[in-house]
Design a protein around this motif. Sequence first.
Motif, PDB file in Angstrom:
ATOM      1  N   ALA A  66       0.861  -1.194   0.000  1.00  0.00           N
ATOM      2  CA  ALA A  66       0.000   0.000   0.000  1.00  0.00           C
ATOM      3  C   ALA A  66       0.890   1.234   0.000  1.00  0.00           C
ATOM      4  CB  ALA A  66      -0.905   0.013   1.231  1.00  0.00           C
ATOM      5  N   ARG A  67       0.397   2.298  -0.623  1.00  0.00           N
ATOM      6  CA  ARG A  67       1.150   3.563  -0.596  1.00  0.00           C
ATOM      7  C   ARG A  67       0.820   4.297   0.694  1.00  0.00           C
ATOM      8  NH1 ARG A  67       4.581   4.656  -4.167  1.00  0.00           N
ATOM      9  NH2 ARG A  67       4.503   3.261  -5.945  1.00  0.00           N
TER      10      ARG A  67
ATOM     11  N   SER B 217       5.381  -2.861   1.745  1.00  0.00           N
ATOM     12  CA  SER B 217       4.884  -4.218   1.491  1.00  0.00           C
ATOM     13  C   SER B 217       5.222  -5.142   2.652  1.00  0.00           C
ATOM     14  CB  SER B 217       5.533  -4.795   0.226  1.00  0.00           C
ATOM     15  OG  SER B 217       5.270  -3.981  -0.868  1.00  0.00           O
TER      16      SER B 217
ATOM     17  N   HIS C 192      -1.785   0.815   9.096  1.00  0.00           N
ATOM     18  CA  HIS C 192      -2.513   1.471   8.003  1.00  0.00           C
ATOM     19  C   HIS C 192      -3.724   0.630   7.592  1.00  0.00           C
ATOM     20  CE1 HIS C 192      -3.271   3.473   4.167  1.00  0.00           C
ATOM     21  NE2 HIS C 192      -3.325   2.259   3.635  1.00  0.00           N
ATOM     22  N   LEU C 193      -3.513  -0.696   7.415  1.00  0.00           N
ATOM     23  CA  LEU C 193      -4.615  -1.560   6.979  1.00  0.00           C
ATOM     24  C   LEU C 193      -5.691  -1.635   8.062  1.00  0.00           C
ATOM     25  CD1 LEU C 193      -2.577  -4.439   5.278  1.00  0.00           C
ATOM     26  CD2 LEU C 193      -3.849  -2.602   4.148  1.00  0.00           C
TER      27      LEU C 193
ATOM     28  N   ALA D  21      -7.298   1.867   6.035  1.00  0.00           N
ATOM     29  CA  ALA D  21      -7.740   1.310   4.749  1.00  0.00           C
ATOM     30  C   ALA D  21      -9.268   1.244   4.712  1.00  0.00           C
ATOM     31  CB  ALA D  21      -7.146  -0.069   4.544  1.00  0.00           C
TER      32      ALA D  21
ATOM     33  N   ASP E   2     -10.318   1.229  -1.602  1.00  0.00           N
ATOM     34  CA  ASP E   2      -8.869   1.417  -1.721  1.00  0.00           C
ATOM     35  C   ASP E   2      -8.264   0.282  -2.550  1.00  0.00           C
ATOM     36  OD1 ASP E   2      -9.216   3.539  -0.066  1.00  0.00           O
ATOM     37  OD2 ASP E   2      -7.987   2.775   1.589  1.00  0.00           O
TER      38      ASP E   2
ATOM     39  N   LEU F 281      -4.884  -2.080  -3.391  1.00  0.00           N
ATOM     40  CA  LEU F 281      -3.621  -2.591  -2.834  1.00  0.00           C
ATOM     41  C   LEU F 281      -2.864  -3.353  -3.906  1.00  0.00           C
ATOM     42  CD1 LEU F 281      -5.106  -4.113   0.465  1.00  0.00           C
ATOM     43  CD2 LEU F 281      -4.034  -1.860   0.196  1.00  0.00           C
TER      44      LEU F 281
END
Length: 373
Positions: free
Chosen positions: A88-89, A96, A126-127, A131, A135, A137
């Motif tokens: 993910a950015r 990663s 983040h996830l 997220a 979104d 991925l």
Amino acid sequence: MNAALHPASHRPRSRLRRLIAPLVVPQVFDFWASRLHPTWSWERPLARIVGRSEASADAVTLLLAPNRNWAGRRHEPARAGQHLMIGARIDGALVSRSYSLSEAGRADGRIAITVKAIEGGKLSRHLHRDARVGDVLELGPAFGEMTLPARVDGRWLFVAAGSGITPLMAMTRQLAAQGMPVPLTLLYWARRREELCFVEELRAIAAAHPNFRVRFLLTRQEPRAADEDAGRIDASLLDAHIDDLAARQVYACGPGGFVANARGLIEARAQAFAAEAFTPPPRAVEDTGTVAVTLARSGRTLELARGESLLTALEAQGLKLNSGCRMGLCNTCSCGKSSGATRHLHTGDVHAEPVSSLRLCVNSATSDLVLDL
Ligand code: FES
């Protein structure tokens, strides 16, 4: 009927791709295609988040719809028990890590991952926290060997702790979908009740299938329900819940220390034993001092600590290296070694021969090295 329709729906697209491939610059295609649909891409495997649900107090399950570039949709279906790289950015940079599938083999082609927020874990936080459905991925191919055989027989025991439940849950779901063809017991450890995932679903599977038993084992709370017990993994707790260990094929998954304990308690007594850990086991040997590590491509020589994984030690020197599982499973961090000796941090074994594929995350230097970096 579906089987007959399926290949036919792929063929025209493949032919079209081949015909126009010489005219396409993938990055330009991706730029414009992503404006029409978030996962349209010429060749990048991507997945859109199409579902999100809380799995426990600190874990979330994300349901992912992969695009057609993902190997799992084209020719290698992901199997329950496997892992994949998720990217993910975050703040403009691609981060990663590998995560286990908590559900694979769905008829709709979607896959699920369950992510526990780790203290200091950039991607997991983040996830878990940021997220959202919609979104997109990045996805890597599925990998991992601890999967069920094509034909399941005998008697089975799954032993899980913490996030180790995720691949074992995927396999439990697979067996439940097959009508639970073999006797299976799942012993699932967590510190507290609120950290347990999939509790209601596991109880529902147990209610629907007499062949399946689940026991929740808490290390920091007293048991409250009939299917709960308290205590760390040890011989008496195992014997209290499994009276036929010698007949069981056992899969264990959890933190390194837990898996090392499970191995010591079970491997010699069970019919078969396989395990995966998501943190390193306690080190058997501690090396001290430093060595000179030469990076053949850049010509740099760095002074690195002996006892540390090469991946961590090189990152501490500012190198940006590819990595995924950081556990020796996915091969993302591999590079060549042309001379010097390394120690495998999980087994303690020393290897001095030149190799083309040294996993930097699970090896440390024991002498001066030359790496193909
Ligand atoms: S990061 Fe996966 S094997 Fe090293």
